[in-house]
Each structure stands twice: as structure tokens, then as C-alpha cells.
Design an enzyme around this catalytic site. Structure first.
Site, short mmCIF file in Angstrom:
data_model
loop_
_atom_site.label_atom_id
_atom_site.label_comp_id
_atom_site.label_asym_id
_atom_site.label_seq_id
_atom_site.Cartn_x
_atom_site.Cartn_y
_atom_site.Cartn_z
N TYR A 1 -9.95 -5.03 -6.94
CA TYR A 1 -8.00 -4.38 -6.24
C TYR A 1 -7.61 -4.05 -7.71
CZ TYR A 1 -4.19 -4.37 -3.43
OH TYR A 1 -2.71 -4.67 -3.18
N ASP B 1 -10.79 11.69 4.69
CA ASP B 1 -11.47 10.37 3.32
C ASP B 1 -11.40 10.72 1.72
OD1 ASP B 1 -12.91 9.02 1.93
OD2 ASP B 1 -14.71 8.98 2.85
C1 BGC Z 1 -2.14 -7.68 -1.53
C2 BGC Z 1 -2.27 -8.48 -0.66
C3 BGC Z 1 -1.20 -10.09 -1.42
C4 BGC Z 1 -0.25 -8.97 -2.24
C5 BGC Z 1 0.79 -9.95 -2.62
C6 BGC Z 1 -0.94 -7.21 -2.29
O1 BGC Z 1 -0.84 -5.85 -3.14
O2 BGC Z 1 -2.25 -6.16 -0.92
O3 BGC Z 1 -2.83 -8.93 -0.58
O4 BGC Z 1 -0.85 -10.38 -0.66
O5 BGC Z 1 -0.11 -7.92 -3.07
O6 BGC Z 1 -0.17 -11.12 -3.75
#
Ligand code: BGC
Length: 255
Positions: free
Chosen positions: A158, A65
């Protein structure tokens, strides 16, 4: 015939699915000995290892991990004791949680940041410690995203993690250049991987239509980009991100 990654030892984190799997399979085909880091689904790891062996390549799986520094250290020790050295570290493991600013919770934030950013920061630290000891350079690849620059309001944490990856790549790249260690980000757009498995068919179609090249990318295409970056053909590339997104990032409002 010489292949671009012959003789290189590579670790890929989060490598038993998605982009990591694409990188591991392509790197083995290009001659690298590959350590496939994984957390869940050991059968998927076994299948990739046996496919690679059947094709005459070299790979093994190791469960670690990346959000735990001692497990990352064990992963690197495994590669070095089994294959003698470490040439390429691919900090690829990543998750999305789909929480907006309004939804965000502390435990999901810590979960995501532990994997996406802490894992990459300490993967970079420990891999470069090993590479400096070896004394002949190396390559660290961070799987980033178009979202290292481009806001995606459906997932605050994210985007923050990928923004962090951007500065990790640049800062570590500048620091480690003196040792011949290159640090490069790869910036995928929408790729056909389990990370988007929860998208509805309508969302997938809207995404596809937003992509100038007209299709959702394949993990193997990201594998080829990472292998180029890992190879000596990319000898002058460091401290930057190579985007491979079918043009998606140039279409404001697409996500
Ligand atoms: C994300 C996806 C997204 C893509 C384009 C990626 O970094 O993981 O969920 O569809 O970017 O926006």
C-alpha cells in the site's frame, strides 16, 4: 446561482463507497455530471445515482475494473459519448491488503498495485489523451494518502503504491502543464470508510486519539477537498498533493 462545477464532466473511480462516494456526491451537488465507476455492489451504485437524480443532479454508473486498461478506456469512452467530454478524472479506486514485508505474496501485491497504481497511471494517461484532444485543459486528481510519504509498516505494498502516486502526480503534472492539464493528489489521513472496516474498536480509538483534530474524517470532507481541487478556484495548483488529515501526519509514531 452558479455552482463551482457547473458544466463539468467528472469520472470518479471506485465511487460507490468510501472517499469516492463522498467525492461523487459532492461533485454532483456542485454541478458536475458524474460517472460513478464501480466493480462490486451494483445496488450501492444505483442508490447513489438515484439520490443524486432526486436532488436534481446528473450521474450514471459504469462498471469497470481500473486494473484493466481496456476497461478504463471503455469508462472514458462512456463518459465522452454520454456527456460529450471529460473535464475531471479522479483516480480514486484503492485497496489495502495488510501484508508486511514478511507476509507479502506476489498475487496480493499484483492485485493491489493493479488497482492502486496501474489504474491511476493509465487513468492519467487515457484521461489526459482525451483532454489534449479536447484542447482546453482539464484536471486529474489522484487519491493518495498520508502514506505517500509516511511509512505504515502494516502494509508495505500500500505504501509503495501511494509513494508511486506521489511521483505520478508530480511527473504527469510537470509534463501536462503545457496543455493546461492540472494533476493534483489529495492526501487523506484516517477516514471513516470500508477500507478500515476490519479495525478493532481499540485500533479505531487509538487512531482517533492520534489525530490532532480529535476525530476520524468523513468522506464528505474529502469530497469537498477534491471539488475545490477540481474547480477553477484551484487554477494554480498542480504537480503536488493537498493533505487533509486532521493533522495526523505531523505526529510521528501515530500509526
Ligand atoms: C489508510 C488507513 C489508515 C490511514 C491513516 C490511510 O491511507 O487507508 O488504513 O488508517 O491512512 O494511517
Amino acid at each position: 446561482m452558479n455552482r463551482p462545477l457547473d458544466g463539468k464532466v467528472m469520472i470518479v473511480t471506485g465511487a460507490n463507497s468510501g472517499i469516492g462516494e463522498g467525492i461523487a456526491r459532492e461533485a454532483a451537488a456542485q454541478g458536475a455530471a458524474v460517472v460513478i465507476d464501480w466493480v462490486t455492489n451494483g445496488e450501492a451504485t444505483d442508490k447513489i445515482v438515484s439520490d443524486i437524480a432526486e436532488a436534481g443532479g446528473t450521474a450514471s454508473g459504469f462498471q469497470a475494473d481500473v486494473s484493466k486498461v481496456d476497461q478504463l478506456a471503455a469508462l472514458i469512452d462512456f463518459a465522452v459519448s454520454d456527456y460529450g467530454r471529460l473535464d475531471v478524472m479522479v483516480n480514486n479506486a484503492g485497496v489495502e491488503i495488510g501484508q508486511t514485508t514478511a507476509d507479502l505474496t506476489e498475487d496480493r501485491y499484483d492485485f493491489l498495485m493493479g488497482i492502486n497504481l496501474k489504474g491511476a497511471v493509465f487513468g492519467t494517461k487515457l484521461a489526459s489523451d482525451q483532454m489534449r484532444k479536447q484542447g482546453d485543459g482539464g484536471v486529474i486528481i489522484n487519491t493518495s494518502s498520508v502514506h505517500e510519504d509516511w511509512p505504515m509498516p502494516s502494509d508495505l505494498a500500500y505504501c509503495v503504491s501511494k509513494g508511486g502516486i506521489r511521483m505520478l502526480t508530480r511527473t504527469a503534472g510537470v509534463e501536462l502543464g503545457q496543455y493546461g492539464i492540472r494533476v493534483v493528489g489529495i492526501g487523506p489521513g484516517a477516514i471513516d470508510t470500508p477500507i478500515n472496516a476490519d479495525d478493532t474498536p481499540e485500533e479505531t480509538e487509538a487512531l482517533r486519539r492520534a489525530i490532532p483534530l480529535g476525530y476520524i474524517g468523513k468522506p464528505a470532507e474529502m469530497g469537498r477537498v477534491a471539488c475545490f481541487v477540481a474547480s477553477d478556484a484551484a487554477s494554480y495548483i498542480t504537480a503536488t498533493t493537498i493533505f487533509a488529515d486532521g493533522g495526523l501526519m505531523q505526529k510521528p509514531g501515530a500509526v
